[in-house]
Design a protein around this motif. Structure first.
Motif, PDB file in Angstrom:
ATOM      1  N   UNK A 102      33.748  41.876  45.070  1.00 25.30           N
ATOM      2  CA  UNK A 102      33.977  42.663  46.289  1.00 25.30           C
ATOM      3  C   UNK A 102      33.731  41.859  47.557  1.00 25.30           C
ATOM      4  N   UNK A 103      32.865  40.868  47.482  1.00 25.39           N
ATOM      5  CA  UNK A 103      32.562  40.064  48.670  1.00 25.39           C
ATOM      6  C   UNK A 103      33.689  39.098  49.027  1.00 25.39           C
ATOM      7  N   UNK A 104      34.596  38.852  48.077  1.00 29.76           N
ATOM      8  CA  UNK A 104      35.699  37.933  48.330  1.00 29.76           C
ATOM      9  C   UNK A 104      36.994  38.652  48.679  1.00 29.76           C
ATOM     10  N   UNK A 105      37.123  39.887  48.247  1.00 31.05           N
ATOM     11  CA  UNK A 105      38.358  40.635  48.472  1.00 31.05           C
ATOM     12  C   UNK A 105      38.604  40.806  49.975  1.00 31.05           C
ATOM     13  N   UNK A 106      39.789  40.448  50.395  1.00 30.87           N
ATOM     14  CA  UNK A 106      40.138  40.601  51.804  1.00 30.87           C
ATOM     15  C   UNK A 106      39.412  39.650  52.719  1.00 30.87           C
ATOM     16  N   UNK A 107      38.776  38.613  52.156  1.00 31.20           N
ATOM     17  CA  UNK A 107      38.031  37.648  52.961  1.00 31.20           C
ATOM     18  C   UNK A 107      38.465  36.235  52.568  1.00 31.20           C
ATOM     19  N   UNK A 108      39.604  35.787  53.092  1.00 28.74           N
ATOM     20  CA  UNK A 108      40.131  34.474  52.695  1.00 28.74           C
ATOM     21  C   UNK A 108      39.158  33.335  52.948  1.00 28.74           C
ATOM     22  N   UNK A 109      38.416  33.407  54.048  1.00 27.25           N
ATOM     23  CA  UNK A 109      37.491  32.319  54.367  1.00 27.25           C
ATOM     24  C   UNK A 109      36.408  32.192  53.298  1.00 27.25           C
ATOM     25  N   UNK A 110      35.877  33.340  52.841  1.00 27.72           N
ATOM     26  CA  UNK A 110      34.838  33.323  51.804  1.00 27.72           C
ATOM     27  C   UNK A 110      35.396  32.794  50.495  1.00 27.72           C
ATOM     28  N   UNK A 111      36.624  33.168  50.180  1.00 29.25           N
ATOM     29  CA  UNK A 111      37.254  32.681  48.947  1.00 29.25           C
ATOM     30  C   UNK A 111      37.425  31.164  48.985  1.00 29.25           C
ATOM     31  N   UNK A 112      37.876  30.641  50.129  1.00 35.52           N
ATOM     32  CA  UNK A 112      38.053  29.196  50.265  1.00 35.52           C
ATOM     33  C   UNK A 112      36.715  28.476  50.139  1.00 35.52           C
ATOM     34  N   UNK A 113      35.677  29.067  50.735  1.00 32.57           N
ATOM     35  CA  UNK A 113      34.338  28.475  50.628  1.00 32.57           C
ATOM     36  C   UNK A 113      33.893  28.377  49.173  1.00 32.57           C
ATOM     37  N   UNK A 114      34.122  29.443  48.408  1.00 32.66           N
ATOM     38  CA  UNK A 114      33.714  29.444  47.008  1.00 32.66           C
ATOM     39  C   UNK A 114      34.537  28.465  46.182  1.00 32.66           C
ATOM     40  N   UNK A 115      35.817  28.357  46.497  1.00 32.61           N
ATOM     41  CA  UNK A 115      36.647  27.390  45.773  1.00 32.61           C
ATOM     42  C   UNK A 115      36.191  25.968  46.094  1.00 32.61           C
ATOM     43  N   UNK A 116      35.920  25.697  47.367  1.00 28.30           N
ATOM     44  CA  UNK A 116      35.461  24.364  47.755  1.00 28.30           C
ATOM     45  C   UNK A 116      34.094  24.036  47.134  1.00 28.30           C
ATOM     46  N   UNK A 117      33.329  25.081  46.857  1.00 29.68           N
ATOM     47  CA  UNK A 117      32.031  24.875  46.205  1.00 29.68           C
ATOM     48  C   UNK A 117      32.168  24.772  44.691  1.00 29.68           C
ATOM     49  N   UNK A 118      33.396  24.881  44.178  1.00 31.20           N
ATOM     50  CA  UNK A 118      33.649  24.751  42.745  1.00 31.20           C
ATOM     51  C   UNK A 118      33.279  25.977  41.945  1.00 31.20           C
TER      52      UNK A 118
END
Length: 502
Positions: free
Chosen positions: A277-293
């Motif tokens: 739920x913390x990533x849904x609709x939050x592209x910046x948070x999703x990118x951060x998590x992807x960059x963090x692996x």
């Protein structure tokens, strides 16, 4: 005759000769007229300009240094111009880009996905490019197939440069996974949504800091492959309409049975924690998590496993990525041969130079490698015929320019990934939507109202945050009230006309 008289006569004869022969002398002595497709060295006769370009993402330190020094040194020499890049973060790229375009800021060139070409041409944000392409784009024409240009033709005019010329079938209908982690939990491949669920459950049991996550703003076509026996392609990113590739009919996606199946699957994934739920609709948070692996899987894009590998390895040196198609025996469709589009703004002060710059990139493999990878020996080197990058800093996005005539595989990417990508278009089919552009002008007010309702009432259902059973009927009634059927009727009318012409 006296010397003074002889001198006077000589001067008069010279003056007469100059008047008679000066047109011919001037033709021989003056510079030749500038040829639109002359070699880059001839562009020195053009006035010096600064080309203002908008790009998505965040500019790396090396990219800023490269543009300021090596790239602009080369562009001053070749095109008598320099480049001024304005980067807008991915999370609000569309919003800030459209603000700049709508207020008439004097940017010259910008990138966006091909689906926005029709929207921006209708709004008057961009200018037609036929004259510019014919005058200054011989290398673009040479290295980009004609079918790629056709997708950006609306009303008989070209509105964007399809900068990518590579494999494109099934784009955004695959899933990209962390292959190293998949194997860590005893799995080898992904064939079904159940496989994705099992991958998440096994990995989450080992380390709960990992997220499942499959984008809810994309990924519907990925799920369609399994959830229906029909073959559908989405009209655009707004997920309102789709084409049935088997019957050739335009279909209302939000009123279809497959929409219900997608919504219910996503709702179950939210409940299981696969969609966080913390990533849904939050592209910046999703990118951060992807960059963090920390993302286990996301929507693929034919070559995303190659493109995102360096970022994944920055977080985990052992990271490996791979893309899979659900229902792999179903056909893949090419809707846009090139999903990447560079557009010249209506407010541009330097449209000719913008086209010259785009052409310069494909003028030679040297230019192509230079703008994407930087300086050979400093930013990259060739190792066994592959590109080995010597810096982790991102320069120009390679995927924006990827071209079949110049492509060189990265040394860091396994051969099986490259083989998957190069073979992707085999046995593919052209979509019924290829070349179709919906002119929204006749229903622009209704579309604005429909999209406002869609964002408010449908997106929570799309994301799996709101129950389909509880909220769908009200959402659909509100959509209809906003003018959805009027928009749908206009779309069907235009698509029928398009089919008659093709």
């Amino acid at each position: 005759m006296k010397p003074a008289v002889i001198g006077t006569v000589a001067v008069l004869l010279l003056a007469v000769a100059y008047v008679i022969f000066s047109p011919y002398l001037s033709q021989g002595l003056s510079h030749k007229p500038q040829s639109p497709n002359a070699d880059s060295a001839d562009h020195g006769s053009e006035p010096f300009v600064t080309l203002k370009v908008i790009m998505p993402g965040d500019q790396s330190a090396r990219m800023a240094d490269f543009v300021e020094n090596e790239l602009n040194d080369r562009l001053r020499k070749d095109l008598n111009m320099n480049l001024e890049l304005t980067y807008i973060p991915w999370s609000n790229y569309q919003q800030k880009l459209e603000l700049a375009l709508s207020t008439g800021e004097d940017y010259d060139l910008f990138w966006y996905g091909a689906s926005f070409v029709s929207v921006y041409s209708t709004k008057g944000y961009i200018q037609p490019l036929d004259r510019l392409l014919n005058a200054y784009g011989k290398d673009l024409i040479k290295h980009i197939p004609d079918e790629n240009f056709k997708q950006n033709r609306i009303g008989g005019k070209l509105w964007a440069i399809p900068s990518q010329a590579f494999t494109s079938a099934g784009k955004f209908s695959s899933v990209m996974v962390r292959q190293d982690l998949l194997e860590k939990v005893g799995m080898t491949t992904i064939k079904t949504t159940k496989d994705l669920e099992q991958f998440y459950e096994r990995m989450h049991a080992i380390d709960p800091s990992y997220y499942g996550y499959l984008e809810t703003d994309r990924g519907h076509e990925l799920l369609w492959r399994e959830l229906t026996d029909r073959n559908y392609s989405s009209l655009d990113e707004r997920m309102l309409f789709m084409v049935d590739e088997d019957s050739g009919e335009i279909v209302s996606y939000v009123e279809s049975d497959v929409y219900k199946k997608v919504a219910k699957l996503r709702e179950s994934w939210v409940n299981k924690g696969i969609i966080d739920k913390n990533l849904v609709g939050n592209p910046a948070a999703k990118i951060d998590q992807e960059n963090a692996g920390k993302l286990l899987f996301r929507v693929g894009a034919v070559s995303r496993a190659m493109e995102n590998l360096q970022a994944a390895r920055n977080a985990d040196p052992n990271a490996r990525l791979r893309e899979y198609y659900l229902a792999e025996d179903k056909p893949k469709y090419i809707t846009n041969p090139s999903n990447e589009a560079f557009m010249i703004t209506s407010a541009s002060n330097n449209p000719e130079r913008a086209m010259m710059f785009m052409n310069w990139i494909l003028q030679s493999k040297e230019n192509y490698n230079f703008i994407i990878y930087g300086v050979e020996g400093k930013d990259y080197e060739l190792a066994n015929g592959k590109i080995k990058q010597l810096t982790n800093d991102q320069l120009m996005y390679e995927w924006m320019w990827r071209n079949k005539d110049y492509f060189t595989a990265p040394a860091s990417v396994e051969d099986d990934i490259i083989d998957d990508m190069l073979a992707n278009d085999e046995n593919s089919r052209m979509s019924k939507l290829s070349g179709f552009h919906f002119n929204e002008a006749p229903v622009k007010n209704e579309i604005a109202q429909v999209m406002a309702v869609y964002k408010e009432k449908f997106e929570p259902i799309n994301f799996g945050l709101a129950s389909y059973d509880q909220y769908y009927e009200d959402a659909l009634a509100s959509l209809k009230k906003a003018g959805f059927d009027i928009v749908f009727d206009e779309l069907k009318k235009q698509f029928a006309e398009f089919q008659l012409q093709h």
